[in-house]
Design a protein around this motif. Structure first.
Motif, PDB file in Angstrom:
ATOM      1  N   LYS A   1      -3.375  -0.643  -4.848  1.00 18.96           N
ATOM      2  CA  LYS A   1      -2.590  -1.607  -4.078  1.00 18.96           C
ATOM      3  C   LYS A   1      -2.040  -2.706  -4.983  1.00 18.96           C
ATOM      4  O   LYS A   1      -2.665  -3.089  -5.979  1.00 18.96           O
ATOM      5  CB  LYS A   1      -3.440  -2.214  -2.964  1.00 18.96           C
TER       6      LYS A   1
ATOM      7  N   SER B   1       0.806  -1.225   0.000  1.00 23.64           N
ATOM      8  CA  SER B   1       0.000   0.000   0.000  1.00 23.64           C
ATOM      9  C   SER B   1       0.840   1.275   0.000  1.00 23.64           C
ATOM     10  O   SER B   1       0.335   2.329  -0.384  1.00 23.64           O
ATOM     11  CB  SER B   1      -0.945   0.018   1.209  1.00 23.64           C
ATOM     12  N   TYR B   2       2.110   1.195   0.397  1.00 25.61           N
ATOM     13  CA  TYR B   2       2.941   2.399   0.332  1.00 25.61           C
ATOM     14  C   TYR B   2       4.423   2.052   0.355  1.00 25.61           C
ATOM     15  O   TYR B   2       4.815   0.926   0.701  1.00 25.61           O
ATOM     16  CB  TYR B   2       2.598   3.381   1.461  1.00 25.61           C
ATOM     17  N   VAL B   3       5.216   3.026  -0.048  1.00 28.57           N
ATOM     18  CA  VAL B   3       6.676   2.930  -0.093  1.00 28.57           C
ATOM     19  C   VAL B   3       7.232   4.054   0.779  1.00 28.57           C
ATOM     20  O   VAL B   3       6.684   5.162   0.789  1.00 28.57           O
ATOM     21  CB  VAL B   3       7.189   3.067  -1.540  1.00 28.57           C
ATOM     22  N   VAL B   4       8.303   3.767   1.509  1.00 27.85           N
ATOM     23  CA  VAL B   4       8.947   4.786   2.344  1.00 27.85           C
ATOM     24  C   VAL B   4      10.401   4.936   1.909  1.00 27.85           C
ATOM     25  O   VAL B   4      11.170   3.970   1.934  1.00 27.85           O
ATOM     26  CB  VAL B   4       8.886   4.423   3.843  1.00 27.85           C
TER      27      VAL B   4
ATOM     28  N   ARG C   1       7.021   9.096   2.802  1.00 27.35           N
ATOM     29  CA  ARG C   1       6.054   8.051   2.444  1.00 27.35           C
ATOM     30  C   ARG C   1       5.341   8.419   1.141  1.00 27.35           C
ATOM     31  O   ARG C   1       4.882   9.556   0.973  1.00 27.35           O
ATOM     32  CB  ARG C   1       5.045   7.871   3.569  1.00 27.35           C
ATOM     33  N   VAL C   2       5.224   7.434   0.253  1.00 25.55           N
ATOM     34  CA  VAL C   2       4.476   7.592  -0.992  1.00 25.55           C
ATOM     35  C   VAL C   2       3.411   6.497  -1.035  1.00 25.55           C
ATOM     36  O   VAL C   2       3.738   5.308  -1.101  1.00 25.55           O
ATOM     37  CB  VAL C   2       5.389   7.500  -2.228  1.00 25.55           C
ATOM     38  N   ASN C   3       2.154   6.897  -1.000  1.00 22.40           N
ATOM     39  CA  ASN C   3       1.057   5.935  -1.035  1.00 22.40           C
ATOM     40  C   ASN C   3       0.814   5.451  -2.465  1.00 22.40           C
ATOM     41  O   ASN C   3       0.932   6.230  -3.424  1.00 22.40           O
ATOM     42  CB  ASN C   3      -0.227   6.564  -0.487  1.00 22.40           C
ATOM     43  N   LEU C   4       0.468   4.177  -2.595  1.00 29.25           N
ATOM     44  CA  LEU C   4       0.134   3.631  -3.900  1.00 29.25           C
ATOM     45  C   LEU C   4      -1.316   3.970  -4.234  1.00 29.25           C
ATOM     46  O   LEU C   4      -2.214   3.798  -3.390  1.00 29.25           O
ATOM     47  CB  LEU C   4       0.330   2.117  -3.932  1.00 29.25           C
ATOM     48  N   GLU C   5      -1.547   4.437  -5.428  1.00 29.18           N
ATOM     49  CA  GLU C   5      -2.914   4.734  -5.854  1.00 29.18           C
ATOM     50  C   GLU C   5      -3.720   3.452  -6.018  1.00 29.18           C
ATOM     51  O   GLU C   5      -4.942   3.442  -5.809  1.00 29.18           O
ATOM     52  CB  GLU C   5      -2.879   5.512  -7.168  1.00 29.18           C
TER      53      GLU C   5
ATOM     54  N   GLN D   1       2.342   5.560 -11.412  1.00 30.43           N
ATOM     55  CA  GLN D   1       2.068   6.897 -10.892  1.00 30.43           C
ATOM     56  C   GLN D   1       3.040   7.930 -11.447  1.00 30.43           C
ATOM     57  O   GLN D   1       3.138   9.054 -10.934  1.00 30.43           O
ATOM     58  CB  GLN D   1       2.137   6.882  -9.357  1.00 30.43           C
TER      59      GLN D   1
ATOM     60  N   LEU E   1       6.001   2.139  -8.476  1.00 29.20           N
ATOM     61  CA  LEU E   1       5.485   3.502  -8.618  1.00 29.20           C
ATOM     62  C   LEU E   1       5.391   3.960 -10.069  1.00 29.20           C
ATOM     63  O   LEU E   1       4.909   5.068 -10.335  1.00 29.20           O
ATOM     64  CB  LEU E   1       6.375   4.472  -7.839  1.00 29.20           C
TER      65      LEU E   1
END
Length: 595
Positions: A535, A402-405, A529-533, A510, A507
């Motif tokens: 999942k 769901s996200y990348v840091v 943090r970059v949230n995934l649009e 995006q 990513l």
């Protein structure tokens, strides 16, 4: 062998001309001038009404006389399928047209006979009871409603038992491996099977139940190949008391055994050995002459290349040196490898069929990550997984990223901090400061974390798919470990060799290209943090045989999980479909019989 005989007789019944000709109890007349076949009668008009068949089917299911032949879950599934359909017959056609009945029955019998091709136990599908029911259908004179109803129920039960095994596996994964947390059994099996049962071409429906992964098809082919190797006696054991290096001399007996062993699996042709006294050392590896009678021979370049290829496909150090690990692997019997392939076919059936358009798979024993886009492999790289001791093993599960840091902090788990970090700090009060650790006092307690830096244990990026196991993917400063053949070094999380490439894959939809990713890894704010649009599904799996670049590979069973599964799958003869001889042309033969 009794099951084998049953299936042979079933096929004979389906194919025997005396069963299907116009004088039999199955023949009738088709209005348009062709032939129509009314089950158990010369005239379709005497067929029992559908409601009579339905009542008899309901009675058979309630009595449960045949239930003990099948697994309880399969029989309950049969009951639910009939209940949902008002107990109407699934196989018997009340219109009198039994061409479809016979074609579908032949398709099912062929599939049951070939169950061993998928490494499924061939004694699991009620073949003896099914035989009795089909024998009763061919009896002279009128066939009773009860006879037809029982045949319909047992055909459905055998189909359900086999189709369920193809769809979700024959063995519950949690019964042999408590660390397998991917639930293939959450699929609505009843709905899938009910739909398949009513498809016009049953053979196509059955084929659609098996895993769609091309790797599964290759493993089926390899299982057949290794069965042939086992049937032909396997391969020669290699016996040597010393480590062999390329260029060494050894007896022709030892090197001949090595050559024969590698040839058995297709790594080298049977070429002559090079006698040790026929060429100077510098030319030994390039000299091809007649085999010496029994004297010493040279471990030459051609043989060394074959050993290297073997090592590369068996998870060994690729150095052409025949040492203890390589020798141990070479001397695994052919049956061991055959059953290893069979076990991994079962693991494929444990996976969900629908995995999404884009997803990531990490195969723990292969130490390999592969990312897929639109069904094609888009990315592949080495990984480091959990060590096989101290509760550090990486579990098998699936979840959604769901996200990348970027430039993450490492919040050290309390167990790791107490066992490994605090003792070092007590022995050396400067340890935390020198290695970038700090103690954080939060409202819920105190914990240790490592600040973002080149030496941070998580490297410059981590990939989060929230799960109950606290497992995630991340970069690592210990890049040198990726050259090791066995890469089980972590506390359970998974270190990736090329984090920038993985981040770009994740990513990319995006708008992130590789330059933007690398900039974020080196100069973005800390803990960015970059949230995934959308999942991204992630599957952490455990396959000890797998396919890479179209070639079969064997991985180390690093967590010792093969043995329990192999035992649960049964003896080799229970998995061997060639015990059952079913003509491959049975369906087309039936069609010709009705023209």
């Amino acid at each position: 062998m009794r099951i084998v005989c049953c299936l042979n007789v079933v096929t004979a019944l389906l194919l025997a001309p005396t069963v299907w000709d116009g004088a039999s109890a199955f023949a009738g007349t088709r209005p348009e001038g062709g032939r129509v076949f009314a089950v158990g009668s010369l005239d379709a008009s005497v067929l029992p009404r559908v409601d009579s068949l339905s009542a008899e089917i309901q009675r058979i299911l309630s009595a449960g006389r045949d239930a003990a032949v099948y697994r309880s879950g399969d029989w309950k599934r049969v009951e639910r399928i009939y209940t949902a359909g008002g107990h109407r017959p699934v196989w018997i056609d009340s219109t009198g047209d039994t061409l479809r009945f016979r074609q579908r029955t032949a398709s099912l019998v062929d599939a049951l006979a070939a169950a061993g091709d998928h490494a499924l136990r061939v004694d699991a599908y009620g073949s003896a009871s099914l035989l009795a029911a089909l024998e009763a259908l061919r009896a002279g004179g009128a066939v009773t409603t009860a006879t037809q109803a029982r045949a319909d129920v047992l055909l459905t039960a055998s189909f359900v038992a086999y189709a369920t095994d193809l769809l979700i596996g024959q063995i519950d994964p949690r019964s042999v491996n408590r660390e397998w947390h991917i639930d293939s059994r959450s699929v609505d099996v009843d709905s899938v099977l009910a739909s398949m049962l009513h498809q016009e071409v049953l053979s196509d429906a059955i084929a659609a139940l098996q895993p769609r992964d091309p790797e599964y098809v290759i493993l089926l082919q390899e299982l057949a190949r290794y069965r042939q190797l086992v049937a032909s006696g396997g391969w020669t054991q290699v016996s040597t008391r010393r480590v062999l290096h390329p260029g060494d001399t050894a007896t022709s007996h030892v090197l001949g055994a090595l050559l024969g062993r590698l040839h058995a699996e297709g790594y080298t042709p049977l070429v002559p050995l090079v006698p040790a006294d026929t060429a100077p050392p510098a030319l030994r590896s390039e000299t091809v002459i007649a085999r010496g009678p029994s004297g010493p021979a040279v471990y030459d370049l051609a043989l060394a290349v074959a050993v290297a290829a073997y090592q590369q496909r068996h998870g060994l150090t690729v150095d052409s040196v025949v040492g203890p690990n390589t020798l141990l692997s070479l001397n695994r019997p052919a049956e061991f490898r055959m059953r290893q392939i069979a076990a991994n076919l079962e693991r494929h059936r444990w996976l969900p069929r629908e995995r999404g358009n884009r997803f990531v798979v990490v195969n723990v024993p292969a130490f390999r990550l592969r990312a897929y886009d639109a069904g094609r492999e888009a990315l592949s790289m080495n990984v480091i997984v959990g060590a096989e001791y101290g509760g550090r093993s990486t579990p098998v599960f699936s979840d959604s990223m769901s996200y990348v840091v970027f430039r993450p902090y490492w919040n050290v788990p309390q167990g790791i901090a107490s066992r490994e970090l605090w003792p070092k700090q007590q022995n050396d009060p400067s340890y935390f400061q020198r290695n970038g650790y700090e103690v954080v006092h939060a409202t819920w307690g105190t914990f240790v974390r490592q600040k973002p830096a080149l030496g941070n244990a998580l490297g410059r990026v981590k990939f989060i798919f929230p799960n109950d196991h606290a497992i995630y993917l991340h970069d690592t400063p210990a890049q040198a470990l990726f050259v090791e053949p066995v890469r089980a070094f972590s506390h359970g999380c998974i270190r990736v060799e090329h984090p920038d490439q993985l981040a770009q894959f994740v990513l990319g939809p995006q708008g992130w290209d590789i330059d933007r990713v690398r900039e974020a890894m080196t100069s973005s704010g800390d803990d960015h943090r970059v949230n995934l649009e959308h999942k991204l599904p992630v599957y952490i799996v455990y396959f000890t045989t797998y396919v890479r670049n179209g070639m079969l590979h064997f991985a180390n069973d690093i967590y010792d999980r093969d043995d329990a599964l192999v035992r649960a799958m049964g003896a080799p003869e229970q998995l061997h479909s060639r015990m059952v001889q079913i003509p491959s042309h049975s369906a087309s033969r039936l069609e010709h019989d009705f023209e």
